[in-house]
Design a protein around this motif. Structure first.
Motif, PDB file in Angstrom:
ATOM      1  N   ASP A 188       0.830  -1.212   0.000  1.00  0.00           N
ATOM      2  CA  ASP A 188       0.000   0.000   0.000  1.00  0.00           C
ATOM      3  C   ASP A 188       0.866   1.263   0.000  1.00  0.00           C
ATOM      4  N   GLY A 189       2.183   1.109  -0.164  1.00  0.00           N
ATOM      5  CA  GLY A 189       3.069   2.275  -0.265  1.00  0.00           C
ATOM      6  C   GLY A 189       3.590   2.760   1.084  1.00  0.00           C
ATOM      7  N   LEU A 190       3.071   2.197   2.171  1.00  0.00           N
ATOM      8  CA  LEU A 190       3.517   2.658   3.500  1.00  0.00           C
ATOM      9  C   LEU A 190       4.851   2.003   3.856  1.00  0.00           C
ATOM     10  N   TRP A 191       5.653   2.737   4.630  1.00  0.00           N
ATOM     11  CA  TRP A 191       6.941   2.207   5.068  1.00  0.00           C
ATOM     12  C   TRP A 191       6.714   1.183   6.175  1.00  0.00           C
ATOM     13  N   ALA A 192       7.487   0.109   6.111  1.00  0.00           N
ATOM     14  CA  ALA A 192       7.341  -0.934   7.133  1.00  0.00           C
ATOM     15  C   ALA A 192       8.015  -0.480   8.423  1.00  0.00           C
ATOM     16  N   TYR A 193       7.441  -0.900   9.541  1.00  0.00           N
ATOM     17  CA  TYR A 193       7.993  -0.586  10.865  1.00  0.00           C
ATOM     18  C   TYR A 193       9.480  -0.936  10.949  1.00  0.00           C
ATOM     19  N   GLN A 194       9.875  -2.119  10.439  1.00  0.00           N
ATOM     20  CA  GLN A 194      11.271  -2.574  10.600  1.00  0.00           C
ATOM     21  C   GLN A 194      12.253  -1.576   9.999  1.00  0.00           C
ATOM     22  N   LEU A 195      11.940  -1.072   8.806  1.00  0.00           N
ATOM     23  CA  LEU A 195      12.864  -0.136   8.150  1.00  0.00           C
ATOM     24  C   LEU A 195      12.846   1.201   8.885  1.00  0.00           C
ATOM     25  N   ALA A 196      11.658   1.701   9.189  1.00  0.00           N
ATOM     26  CA  ALA A 196      11.536   3.016   9.824  1.00  0.00           C
ATOM     27  C   ALA A 196      12.238   3.040  11.179  1.00  0.00           C
ATOM     28  N   VAL A 197      12.045   1.990  11.970  1.00  0.00           N
ATOM     29  CA  VAL A 197      12.599   1.984  13.330  1.00  0.00           C
ATOM     30  C   VAL A 197      14.131   1.967  13.296  1.00  0.00           C
ATOM     31  N   VAL A 198      14.688   1.210  12.349  1.00  0.00           N
ATOM     32  CA  VAL A 198      16.155   1.103  12.257  1.00  0.00           C
ATOM     33  C   VAL A 198      16.763   2.430  11.768  1.00  0.00           C
ATOM     34  N   VAL A 199      16.144   3.014  10.755  1.00  0.00           N
ATOM     35  CA  VAL A 199      16.660   4.282  10.215  1.00  0.00           C
ATOM     36  C   VAL A 199      16.573   5.374  11.287  1.00  0.00           C
ATOM     37  N   ASP A 200      15.461   5.405  12.022  1.00  0.00           N
ATOM     38  CA  ASP A 200      15.269   6.474  13.002  1.00  0.00           C
ATOM     39  C   ASP A 200      16.087   6.278  14.274  1.00  0.00           C
ATOM     40  N   ASP A 201      16.243   5.030  14.716  1.00  0.00           N
ATOM     41  CA  ASP A 201      17.104   4.821  15.892  1.00  0.00           C
ATOM     42  C   ASP A 201      18.508   5.348  15.574  1.00  0.00           C
ATOM     43  N   ALA A 202      18.972   5.106  14.343  1.00  0.00           N
ATOM     44  CA  ALA A 202      20.311   5.591  13.968  1.00  0.00           C
ATOM     45  C   ALA A 202      20.302   7.118  13.850  1.00  0.00           C
ATOM     46  N   ALA A 203      19.256   7.679  13.229  1.00  0.00           N
ATOM     47  CA  ALA A 203      19.211   9.139  13.035  1.00  0.00           C
ATOM     48  C   ALA A 203      19.180   9.870  14.377  1.00  0.00           C
ATOM     49  N   GLN A 204      18.525   9.273  15.365  1.00  0.00           N
ATOM     50  CA  GLN A 204      18.452   9.921  16.683  1.00  0.00           C
ATOM     51  C   GLN A 204      19.649   9.544  17.561  1.00  0.00           C
ATOM     52  N   GLY A 205      20.549   8.748  17.031  1.00  0.00           N
ATOM     53  CA  GLY A 205      21.765   8.369  17.771  1.00  0.00           C
ATOM     54  C   GLY A 205      21.472   7.502  18.982  1.00  0.00           C
ATOM     55  N   ILE A 206      20.415   6.670  18.881  1.00  0.00           N
ATOM     56  CA  ILE A 206      19.998   5.854  20.031  1.00  0.00           C
ATOM     57  C   ILE A 206      21.072   4.798  20.341  1.00  0.00           C
ATOM     58  N   THR A 207      21.516   4.769  21.578  1.00  0.00           N
ATOM     59  CA  THR A 207      22.520   3.778  21.995  1.00  0.00           C
ATOM     60  C   THR A 207      21.879   2.647  22.793  1.00  0.00           C
ATOM     61  N   HIS A 208      20.714   2.922  23.432  1.00  0.00           N
ATOM     62  CA  HIS A 208      20.064   1.924  24.289  1.00  0.00           C
ATOM     63  C   HIS A 208      18.566   1.895  24.005  1.00  0.00           C
ATOM     64  N   ILE A 209      18.060   0.697  23.737  1.00  0.00           N
ATOM     65  CA  ILE A 209      16.624   0.547  23.492  1.00  0.00           C
ATOM     66  C   ILE A 209      16.032  -0.257  24.642  1.00  0.00           C
ATOM     67  N   VAL A 210      15.051   0.335  25.300  1.00  0.00           N
ATOM     68  CA  VAL A 210      14.316  -0.354  26.368  1.00  0.00           C
ATOM     69  C   VAL A 210      12.863  -0.345  25.904  1.00  0.00           C
ATOM     70  N   ARG A 211      12.281  -1.516  25.693  1.00  0.00           N
ATOM     71  CA  ARG A 211      10.913  -1.583  25.165  1.00  0.00           C
ATOM     72  C   ARG A 211      10.262  -2.883  25.620  1.00  0.00           C
ATOM     73  N   GLY A 212       8.977  -3.040  25.317  1.00  0.00           N
ATOM     74  CA  GLY A 212       8.216  -4.193  25.804  1.00  0.00           C
ATOM     75  C   GLY A 212       8.656  -5.506  25.167  1.00  0.00           C
ATOM     76  N   GLU A 213       8.454  -6.567  25.936  1.00  0.00           N
ATOM     77  CA  GLU A 213       8.900  -7.898  25.520  1.00  0.00           C
ATOM     78  C   GLU A 213       8.231  -8.396  24.239  1.00  0.00           C
ATOM     79  N   ASP A 214       7.071  -7.824  23.910  1.00  0.00           N
ATOM     80  CA  ASP A 214       6.394  -8.264  22.684  1.00  0.00           C
ATOM     81  C   ASP A 214       7.199  -7.907  21.437  1.00  0.00           C
ATOM     82  N   LEU A 215       8.198  -7.028  21.584  1.00  0.00           N
ATOM     83  CA  LEU A 215       8.999  -6.635  20.421  1.00  0.00           C
ATOM     84  C   LEU A 215      10.309  -7.420  20.313  1.00  0.00           C
ATOM     85  N   THR A 216      10.563  -8.317  21.288  1.00  0.00           N
ATOM     86  CA  THR A 216      11.825  -9.073  21.310  1.00  0.00           C
ATOM     87  C   THR A 216      12.078  -9.763  19.965  1.00  0.00           C
TER      88      THR A 216
END
Ligand code: GLU
Length: 307
Positions: free
Chosen positions: A189-217
């Protein structure tokens, strides 16, 4: 001895599909406390790529709920809906390396191909793509873009299964090519997938540590493969236990979890803190005092969440 970090940037990345509820507040509080306990920065990213699932003004409501709880980002929030150019650049770089390919399959065609291969789809699992369009579209029109996982693994000589460390769960592994397959980067449908967006943005924001819910493991190995494919650093990961509703199911907007009572943010925070194994704050405490007490407790605990 506690590791001395030169730099720590953490984040909370809610999808604005509704207001924060008890479960998402746990992830927000855990990521905030871990950043504060390490003397780091804490950022917020509104993950509104899946526009049809987003609810108008839920982003502002979430930011207000966080602020009412004393959880204020150290820099202005980022919105994924404004980041299409960055996602396109990432996809283009994968295409240029021969690591992403267009896929013309409909959902039905994928299911039929899987049935032919004798694969049945289990409940709650994503179907492993059978690779139909990996070597060409065969006259079909391109619908989605997928990552050629095996090619990335082979060319970058990544280990199979891919092994990574979770600060709470310990060593984790997944055979991404076999268990996940060529996952989608840009949807039909032309929308960006979560996997690509999250990886690009974690890098763009310089994220060094990710703390999130276990459902995303289960998403982490995929994200590490993408980080390697895009030449990006891999952050440290920690997945916190989920808060379960009375029916034993994960609390989510879908199963009726309600937003916390905005007039009682301290009470909502206390419930979240309890889920993280943090002590009950002293009576008549303020939000700022409670957050300070929990930050200290978080620093003192080797593994902050009892399992
Ligand atoms: N936006 C995702 C969610 O709300 C979280 C993404 C992440 O923390 O990596 O489920």
């Amino acid at each position: 001895m506690r590791e001395v970090l030169v730099r720590y940037i953490g984040r909370f990345a809610p999808s604005p599909t509704g207001p924060l509820h008890a479960g998402s507040l746990v992830a927000a509080l855990a990521s905030w406390l871990d950043a504060r306990a390490h003397g780091g920065q804490w950022l917020v990213r509104i993950e509104d790529v899946d526009a049809p699932r987003c609810i108008t003004a839920a982003d502002q409501l979430i930011l207000q709920q966080l602020a009412a709880c004393g959880l204020v980002p150290d820099a202005p929030a980022m919105w994924q809906s404004q980041r299409s150019d960055a996602y396109q650049a990432a996809l283009d770089s994968l295409i240029a390396k021969g690591w992403a390919y267009p896929c013309g399959c409909s959902r039905k065609e994928i299911e039929d191909a899987q049935a032919l291969m004798g694969h049945t789809r289990e409940r709650h699992t994503a179907a492993v793509y059978p690779g139909t369009c990996r070597d060409g579209l065969n006259g079909k029109a391109a619908r989605a873009w997928r990552l050629n996982v095996q090619r990335v693994i082979d060319e970058l000589q990544l280990d199979t299964p891919l092994t990574w460390q979770d600060r709470l769960l310990g060593s984790q592994q997944q055979d991404v090519a076999k268990d996940v397959g060529d996952f989608v980067l840009r949807r039909a449908d032309g929308l960006w997938a979560y996997q690509l967006a999250v990886v690009v943005d974690d890098a763009a924001q310089g994220i060094t540590h990710i703390v999130r819910g276990e459902d995303l493991t289960d998403n982490t190995a995929r994200q590490i493969v993408l980080q390697r494919a895009l030449g990006l650093a891999t952050p440290c990961y920690m997945h916190t236990p989920l808060v379960l509703g009375e029916n034993g199911e994960k609390l989510s907007k879908q199963n009726g979890a309600t937003a916390f009572d905005a007039s009682h943010p301290l009470k909502a925070l206390q419930t979240a803190a309890q889920a993280l194994g943090l002590p009950k704050p002293s009576d008549d405490t303020s939000i700022a005092q409670a957050l300070a007490e929990w930050t200290k407790a978080w620093q003192e605990m080797d593994s902050p969440v009892p399992r």
